[in-house]
Design a protein around this motif. Sequence first.
Motif, PDB file in Angstrom:
ATOM      1  N   SER A 133       2.749   3.389  -6.887  1.00 20.87           N
ATOM      2  CA  SER A 133       2.709   1.759  -7.322  1.00 20.87           C
ATOM      3  C   SER A 133       3.625   1.329  -7.157  1.00 20.87           C
ATOM      4  CB  SER A 133       1.994   2.067  -8.725  1.00 20.87           C
ATOM      5  OG  SER A 133       2.958   2.239  -9.655  1.00 20.87           O
ATOM      6  N   PRO A 166       1.885  -0.590   2.828  1.00 19.64           N
ATOM      7  CA  PRO A 166       0.957  -0.779   2.020  1.00 19.64           C
ATOM      8  C   PRO A 166      -0.442  -0.057   2.327  1.00 19.64           C
ATOM      9  CG  PRO A 166       1.695  -2.896   3.006  1.00 19.64           C
ATOM     10  CD  PRO A 166       2.334  -1.877   3.794  1.00 19.64           C
ATOM     11  N   THR A 167      -1.183   0.281   1.367  1.00 23.85           N
ATOM     12  CA  THR A 167      -2.368   1.065   1.307  1.00 23.85           C
ATOM     13  C   THR A 167      -3.473   0.249   1.595  1.00 23.85           C
ATOM     14  OG1 THR A 167      -2.689   1.285  -0.883  1.00 23.85           O
ATOM     15  CG2 THR A 167      -1.677   3.339   0.039  1.00 23.85           C
ATOM     16  N   ALA A 168      -3.298  -1.031   1.163  1.00 22.28           N
ATOM     17  CA  ALA A 168      -4.680  -1.909   1.171  1.00 22.28           C
ATOM     18  C   ALA A 168      -4.072  -3.199   0.703  1.00 22.28           C
ATOM     19  CB  ALA A 168      -5.699  -1.582   0.328  1.00 22.28           C
ATOM     20  N   PRO A 169      -4.253  -4.277   1.421  1.00 27.48           N
ATOM     21  CA  PRO A 169      -3.902  -5.571   0.914  1.00 27.48           C
ATOM     22  C   PRO A 169      -4.089  -6.156  -0.581  1.00 27.48           C
ATOM     23  CG  PRO A 169      -5.126  -5.860   3.011  1.00 27.48           C
ATOM     24  CD  PRO A 169      -5.262  -4.495   2.391  1.00 27.48           C
ATOM     25  N   SER A 175      -3.595  -4.295  -3.188  1.00 28.07           N
ATOM     26  CA  SER A 175      -3.764  -3.181  -4.104  1.00 28.07           C
ATOM     27  C   SER A 175      -2.471  -3.095  -4.885  1.00 28.07           C
ATOM     28  CB  SER A 175      -4.228  -1.897  -3.211  1.00 28.07           C
ATOM     29  OG  SER A 175      -3.106  -1.337  -2.825  1.00 28.07           O
ATOM     30  N   ARG A 199       1.646   1.583  -2.319  1.00 31.11           N
ATOM     31  CA  ARG A 199       2.331   1.862  -0.968  1.00 31.11           C
ATOM     32  C   ARG A 199       2.435   3.341  -0.634  1.00 31.11           C
ATOM     33  NH1 ARG A 199       3.917  -2.203  -3.909  1.00 31.11           N
ATOM     34  NH2 ARG A 199       4.560  -4.107  -2.882  1.00 31.11           N
ATOM     35  N   GLU A 200       2.155   3.600   0.568  1.00 38.76           N
ATOM     36  CA  GLU A 200       2.360   5.113   1.177  1.00 38.76           C
ATOM     37  C   GLU A 200       4.026   4.903   1.365  1.00 38.76           C
ATOM     38  OE1 GLU A 200       1.305   8.151   4.453  1.00 38.76           O
ATOM     39  OE2 GLU A 200      -0.253   6.344   4.129  1.00 38.76           O
TER      40      GLU A 200
END
Length: 194
Positions: free
Chosen positions: A4, A159-162, A164, A167-168
């Motif tokens: 996060s 970013p994993t999803a806009p 969200s 982050r990966e």
Amino acid sequence: MILSESDLVRWGESIGREVAVPVFIALRGPLGAGKSVLARAIARGAGVSAAMPSPTFNLIFTYNAERGGSPGAPDRPRATTPEAPSPGEFLVGYPGGDPDPSMSIAVVHADLYRIQDPSELWELGWEELGAGPELILVEWPERAGSLLPDDRWEVRIIPTAPGSGFREVSVERVGDPPHLPGFPVSVDPQEDGG
């Protein structure tokens, strides 16, 4: 590893407090991934209390940092641009031997997004980076090409999803940089036989 934004900030602050200098950390990822968030957290952990604007238009900012919590020490951001290079500005007195983590260091935050060719880096004093007790954070390091130092950390943030907030994050050790604290995949080369 999925982090996060608050995890990313906590990790960055621990790096700033604990990493040995000089160290070069390359921050990779698309626009808006969190590279600047991590850079600011690392700088705060190192003792920088000044506001840290994005170096996109100035390319490089250098901050004085007092590790060990000397809040009275002023932070004086200094900017360097190709139009007004100041190579000596990157140098900080180096006492020799192993740096004391509680000593004064320089935090260098660079954004190479506007660099068109690696040769432009010489105007910024690139060859001077890492000559003293510096924590060097470089966004868009791919613009430096073969001029990246042999010993560095590569941190990739995606970013994993806009929207969200997650982050990966992956970390890769290149060469033999100092240990990077707090991230589970950090491996000390002496421990793994390297």
